[in-house]
Design a protein around this motif. Structure first.
Motif, PDB file in Angstrom:
ATOM      1  N   ARG A  21       0.856  -1.187   0.000  1.00 11.45           N
ATOM      2  CA  ARG A  21       0.000   0.000   0.000  1.00 11.45           C
ATOM      3  C   ARG A  21       0.890   1.234   0.000  1.00 11.45           C
ATOM      4  NH1 ARG A  21      -4.055   0.145   4.626  1.00 11.45           N
ATOM      5  NH2 ARG A  21      -2.207  -0.191   5.843  1.00 11.45           N
ATOM      6  N   VAL A  22       0.608   2.125  -0.927  1.00 14.44           N
ATOM      7  CA  VAL A  22       1.347   3.386  -1.027  1.00 14.44           C
ATOM      8  C   VAL A  22       0.375   4.481  -0.639  1.00 14.44           C
ATOM      9  CG1 VAL A  22       2.687   4.910  -2.503  1.00 14.44           C
ATOM     10  CG2 VAL A  22       2.721   2.434  -2.926  1.00 14.44           C
ATOM     11  N   HIS A  23       0.619   5.091   0.511  1.00 14.37           N
ATOM     12  CA  HIS A  23      -0.267   6.133   1.011  1.00 14.37           C
ATOM     13  C   HIS A  23      -0.078   7.420   0.211  1.00 14.37           C
ATOM     14  CE1 HIS A  23      -1.170   3.582   4.405  1.00 14.37           C
ATOM     15  NE2 HIS A  23       0.128   3.427   4.608  1.00 14.37           N
ATOM     16  N   GLY A  24      -1.153   8.184   0.064  1.00 15.66           N
ATOM     17  CA  GLY A  24      -1.068   9.470  -0.613  1.00 15.66           C
ATOM     18  C   GLY A  24      -0.127  10.397   0.134  1.00 15.66           C
ATOM     19  N   ARG A  25       0.660  11.143  -0.600  1.00 14.25           N
ATOM     20  CA  ARG A  25       1.651  12.024   0.035  1.00 14.25           C
ATOM     21  C   ARG A  25       1.089  13.381   0.426  1.00 14.25           C
ATOM     22  NH1 ARG A  25       7.339  10.999  -3.084  1.00 14.25           N
ATOM     23  NH2 ARG A  25       7.240   8.734  -2.989  1.00 14.25           N
ATOM     24  N   THR A  26      -0.013  13.742  -0.174  1.00 14.31           N
ATOM     25  CA  THR A  26      -0.627  15.026   0.148  1.00 14.31           C
ATOM     26  C   THR A  26      -2.099  14.810   0.491  1.00 14.31           C
ATOM     27  OG1 THR A  26      -1.190  15.431  -2.172  1.00 14.31           O
ATOM     28  CG2 THR A  26       0.910  16.316  -1.392  1.00 14.31           C
TER      29      THR A  26
END
Length: 62
Positions: free
Chosen positions: A10-15
């Motif tokens: 899972r790659v979380h949103g950076r913004t």
């Protein structure tokens, strides 16, 4: 970070407002389960990633 083939990443949103991305690890190219990983994301795209602090690996379920 360590993973095996079949794990989910899972790659979380950076913004704020950025969507999270999920994918299946298809290939582990590092030694002892370390990155880089070849991943197929839920939208069908595949790519090589070097996960950063915004990523989590979850073990696959049998």
């Amino acid at each position: 970070m360590q993973a095996t083939v079949g794990d989910e990443i899972r790659v979380h949103g950076r913004t704020v407002g950025s969507a999270e991305r999920r994918g299946e690890i298809l290939e582990v190219r590092g030694t002892d389960g370390r990155p880089p990983y070849w991943v197929r994301f839920t939208d069908g795209h595949e790519r090589l990633i070097y996960p950063g602090p915004d990523c989590e690996v979850e073990g696959h379920r049998d």
